[in-house]
Structures are given as structure tokens and as C-alpha cells.
Design a protein around this motif. Structure first.
Motif, PDB file in Angstrom:
ATOM      1  N   MET A  71      -6.585  -5.546   3.661  1.00 34.68           N
ATOM      2  CA  MET A  71      -7.263  -4.353   3.666  1.00 34.68           C
ATOM      3  C   MET A  71      -7.684  -3.671   2.282  1.00 34.68           C
ATOM      4  SD  MET A  71      -5.086  -1.101   5.556  1.00 34.68           S
ATOM      5  CE  MET A  71      -6.001   0.374   5.856  1.00 34.68           C
TER       6      MET A  71
ATOM      7  N   MET B 104       0.978  -1.196   0.036  1.00 34.26           N
ATOM      8  CA  MET B 104      -0.231   0.121   0.211  1.00 34.26           C
ATOM      9  C   MET B 104       0.855   1.349   0.198  1.00 34.26           C
ATOM     10  SD  MET B 104      -3.173  -0.878   2.547  1.00 34.26           S
ATOM     11  CE  MET B 104      -4.657  -0.079   1.674  1.00 34.26           C
TER      12      MET B 104
ATOM     13  N   MET C 112       0.782   3.428   3.112  1.00 36.95           N
ATOM     14  CA  MET C 112       1.401   2.537   4.378  1.00 36.95           C
ATOM     15  C   MET C 112       2.635   1.558   4.218  1.00 36.95           C
ATOM     16  SD  MET C 112      -2.515   1.326   5.335  1.00 36.95           S
ATOM     17  CE  MET C 112      -2.248   0.780   7.252  1.00 36.95           C
TER      18      MET C 112
ATOM     19  N   HIS D 211       2.246  -3.898   5.655  1.00 35.17           N
ATOM     20  CA  HIS D 211       1.691  -4.913   4.954  1.00 35.17           C
ATOM     21  C   HIS D 211       2.609  -5.886   4.515  1.00 35.17           C
ATOM     22  CE1 HIS D 211      -2.199  -3.566   5.399  1.00 35.17           C
ATOM     23  NE2 HIS D 211      -2.146  -2.362   4.725  1.00 35.17           N
TER      24      HIS D 211
HETATM   25 CU   LIG Z   1      -2.865  -0.756   4.751  1.00 35.50          CU
END
Ligand SMILES: [Cu+2]
Length: 125
Positions: free
Chosen positions: A98, A67, A70, A74
Motif C-alpha cells: 500500500m 503503517m 493501520m 499489514h
Molecule cells: Cu495500510
């Protein structure tokens, strides 16, 4: 152009014309559908030459995901994409954890090494 830039240009031309560089860069189109109510997605990947648009067959493809918003948050297991039999088309199933915007990291080993980063949004439906 001075003498130095001329020789660099000549070297670049030679590189572009060499068999190793004859394989053009690639582009990928990806469509995914959610598997039932899971966080798994079945995806179809179309692999084409960036310049010619020709479908690329016999590619070695591993797809990972991250991601962009982020980084490192992950840890998605990269998966191998398999040819469907349709020219340039490959399929893979990836398990995310997610919803939101992901960057698929499409890593190619054949016909040339390449990395295509393909951003796409995964929604609940
Ligand atoms: Cu995420």
C-alpha cells in the motif's frame, strides 16, 4: 541531591562508562526508490552514531514495516539489510502492499541491540 539520588547518579555514570554501554545509540537515514511498477522498494540506509555521526560498519540489521495509521493491518516480511561496502551504508529491498506513510522498524543486533523507527511516505513514484 539527597544521598539516594547521589548514589543513583553514580551508578548511572558507572553504567555509561562501562564497555557494554560504550556503543552509542544509532540513527538511520533511509532513501527508497520504487522498483519498476511494483510495490517493491530498493532502499539505502545510512547508519551513524547518534552523537558522533560516525558511520557504523558491520551492523546486523533487519528491517520491518508497519503503517502507523493501520496498526496490525499489514503483515510485511522483515528483510535483512546488507552492507554496500560504503562505510555505514546498507541496502535492502522491501515489498509493501500500500502507498502512504509507513514506519520502518530498523532492528539492530550488532554492534548493539537497538530499534530505530523511521517514518517515511511511499508514493507511486
Ligand atoms: Cu495500510
Amino acid at each position: 541531591m539527597n544521598r539516594k539520588s547521589v548514589s543513583i547518579a553514580a551508578a548511572l555514570l558507572a553504567l555509561a562508562a562501562s564497555p557494554a554501554a560504550a556503543q552509542e545509540r544509532m540513527d538511520a537515514g533511509v532513501t527508497c526508490t520504487r522498483v519498476g511498477q511494483t510495490m517493491q522498494y530498493d532502499c539505502l540506509l545510512m547508519l551513524k552514531g547518534k552523537l558522533t555521526g560516525h558511520p557504523i560498519q558491520g551492523a546486523g540489521i533487519v528491517v520491518g514495516a508497519d503503517m502507523p495509521s493501520m496498526p496490525m493491518a499489514h503483515n510485511i516480511k522483515p528483510v535483512k539489510a546488507e552492507a554496500t561496502g560504503k562505510p555505514g551504508e546498507y541496502r535492502f529491498r522491501i515489498a509493501l502492499n500500500m502507498h502512504g506513510e509507513w514506519a520502518l522498524k530498523i532492528r539492530l543486533a550488532k554492534p548493539r541491540q537497538d530499534l530505530i523507527v523511521h517514518k517515511m511516505t511511499f508514493k507511486p513514484e
